[in-house]
Write a protein that holds these residues in place. Structure first.
Motif, short mmCIF file in Angstrom:
data_model
loop_
_atom_site.label_atom_id
_atom_site.label_comp_id
_atom_site.label_asym_id
_atom_site.label_seq_id
_atom_site.Cartn_x
_atom_site.Cartn_y
_atom_site.Cartn_z
N SER A 1 0.86 -1.19 0.00
CA SER A 1 0.00 0.00 0.00
C SER A 1 0.89 1.24 0.00
N GLY B 1 -4.57 0.29 2.02
CA GLY B 1 -4.50 -0.18 0.63
C GLY B 1 -5.35 -1.40 0.35
N ASP C 1 -6.38 -0.68 -3.33
CA ASP C 1 -5.10 -0.46 -4.01
C ASP C 1 -3.95 -0.93 -3.11
N GLU D 1 4.40 1.12 -5.29
CA GLU D 1 3.97 2.50 -5.07
C GLU D 1 5.12 3.50 -5.12
N HIS E 1 -5.25 6.17 -2.46
CA HIS E 1 -4.03 6.60 -1.75
C HIS E 1 -4.34 7.35 -0.47
N ASP F 1 -8.98 3.99 2.35
CA ASP F 1 -8.97 2.83 1.45
C ASP F 1 -8.95 1.56 2.31
#
Length: 507
Positions: free
Chosen positions: A275, A281, A284, A317, A445, A449
């Motif tokens: 993440s 995360g 994502d 990332e 981000h 999340d």
């Protein structure tokens, strides 16, 4: 929805595969969204126990690595945990930028959790410090020229008359932020402020990166308006405070592959496991990681014709670093064995669109097509969605995820994406539902999340697509691309600038 995942094998028989095989039917029917959701719940718990993050270089990522590797080992896979060093950065608390005199002003910060962009932001790889000092402008172009071209701070000679201990005020321009900040630090600057250059499209707050650790002083980016404000009058005093960690750390990729299958015909799938530091995360990219893990576990006992390899990447990332490390360390012979790469990054966005990577640039947006065979992968995904009468659209290979290094190596690639910070169109809302004019993922981000940021429907549909395409190529006689493909680069570019993923401006 669970039952629907079993349909494609009977409704859309893939060329070269054996859709009637009992073991494939059984496995396809066993793959379900609740299984993937349990993995997401575990990743959420890991983040909760480790400061709210699973970023590479943190204990939360190490725990995520151990969970995925442990599940794979229990399923009978031989697991490889591949370590590599990378530049780690974390902003521990919100930065501060105040004009002390002559006009006391408090500028609004951009917080570490990725919330609303303020007047300034800490540059990635900035050092820490709390400095109150005089601002000294260095080779500024004010008002800005009609076209970008400021050389402010690009040469050591720009600092010939710089007073050590002052705060260097620099303007965005022709060289990297790293070069500007390094020259300022070498000249004795106590802190660095880099403001946007001022032309149309170059006025907003800079959210940039210095490229690597090695800076011991605060470095922040600001809007053009803030920079212009600080540039005059001479003698302006400013306080800058940053609280960061910036150093080289170790992280890992996790890899597993089938025991059976031709070793010279590898079907590879990947998802990044890390993440951002700001949050857990879960979309994502817990979504891609969990879906891929569920497919890997359910297919562990199969005996495919082709070798099937799964990967969970670290440090995506920070610039696709795990995938780049993996591809760069393959021999030419091993690279040539990978017949295709499938990428799953954000497959359950709450305001989702079903997006399939556009292997042949049939959308004609100007983005590069994938290597030969990528168009075949796109059609295989489309076959699944068409069998279920579910709409889909193309999405470009724009370099924002881990397919980038594989494309550069000439490996046919494809995959799925449900959208990040981009805005859903009216046409997409009509096709998929959801809300037009809003981001596909409003928590992209950010700390929010979490498990509440997942579309169960998108997760279920894409999980079925991942399983279907994996089995199609695991048992396929005709794999995408030329049989004697070399590992030479295709000429396709990787634009590792944004994610799916915003890795930050460098200049």
């Amino acid at each position: 929805m669970v039952a629907a995942l079993a349909l494609p094998l009977s409704l859309a028989a893939p060329a070269g595969a054996d859709p009637g095989a009992a073991d494939q039917r059984r496995v396809m029917a066993s793959i379900n969204a609740p299984g993937a959701k349990r993995h997401l719940q575990k990743l959420q718990a890991i983040a909760r126990a480790n400061g709210g993050t699973r970023a590479s270089g943190t204990p939360g990522y190490a725990a995520s690595r151990d969970y995925v590797a442990g599940q794979l080992r229990k399923a009978g896979y031989k697991v490889t945990v591949q370590p590599f060093e990378f530049p780690f950065f974390q902003e521990n608390s919100t930065a501060l930028l105040n004009q002390v005199s002559p006009d006391p002003t408090t500028y609004q910060p951009t917080p570490p959790d990725g919330g609303t962009v303020g007047d300034f932001a800490t540059m990635t790889y900035s050092g820490s410090g709390d400095v109150t000092a005089t601002v000294q402008a260095v080779d500024l172009t004010l008002p800005p020229s009609p076209e970008p071209g400021s050389t402010s701070g690009c040469e050591a000679s720009d600092f010939a008359s710089f007073t050590a201990g002052n705060i260097a005020l620099l303007q965005r321009g022709t060289c990297t932020f790293e070069e500007k900040a390094r020259n300022a630090q070498a000249a004795g600057a106590a802190a660095v402020i880099i403001f946007n250059e001022g032309q149309p499209g170059r006025t907003e707050t800079l959210q940039g990166t210095l490229g690597q650790p090695g800076f011991t002083i605060p470095v922040v980016g600001t809007s053009f308006a803030v920079g212009e404000d600080l540039a005059s009058p001479e003698g302006t005093v400013v306080r800058v405070k940053t609280d960061t960690e910036s150093e080289t750390r170790t992280t890992w990729n996790v890899l597993a592959e089938s025991k059976k299958g031709r070793a010279d015909r590898v079907v590879m799938s990947g998802a990044h496991l890390d993440s951002v530091t700001a949050g857990p995360g879960i979309n994502d990219n817990g979504s891609g990681s969990a879906a891929l893990l569920e497919v890997a576990l359910r297919t562990a006992k199969l005996q495919p014709k082709n070798k099937v390899r799964f990967a969970w990447w670290g440090a995506e990332e920070l610039g696709l670093l795990g995938a780049e490390h993996y591809v760069a360390n393959l021999s030419d012979a091993e690279r040539a064995k990978i017949r295709l790469y499938l990428n799953y990054d954000m497959v359950a966005s709450p305001n989702y669109a079903f997006k399939i990577y556009d292997g042949d640039d049939s959308d004609a947006t100007g983005a590069p097509a994938g290597p030969p065979g990528s168009d075949e992968i796109e059609k295989t995904f489309e076959k699944y969605f068409d069998a279920l009468r579910i709409g889909h659209v193309g999405t470009d290979f724009d370099g924002r995820s881990d397919y980038g290094p594989f494309i550069e190596a000439g490996i046919p690639s494809g995959g799925l994406f449900t959208g990040a910070e981009g805005i859903k169109t009216a046409e997409e809302a009509k096709l998929f539902g959801g809300t037009a004019g809003e981001a596909y993922d409003k928590c992209y981000h950010q700390a929010c999340d979490d498990l509440s940021n997942i579309s169960d429907r998108a997760l279920a549909v894409n999980l079925g697509a991942i399983a279907y395409v994996t089995l199609t190529y695991a048992y396929g006689n005709d794999l995408p691309g030329p049989e004697n493909r070399t590992a030479a680069a295709s000429g396709a570019r990787t634009a590792a600038a944004d994610h799916g993923h915003d890795h930050g401006l460098t200049r």
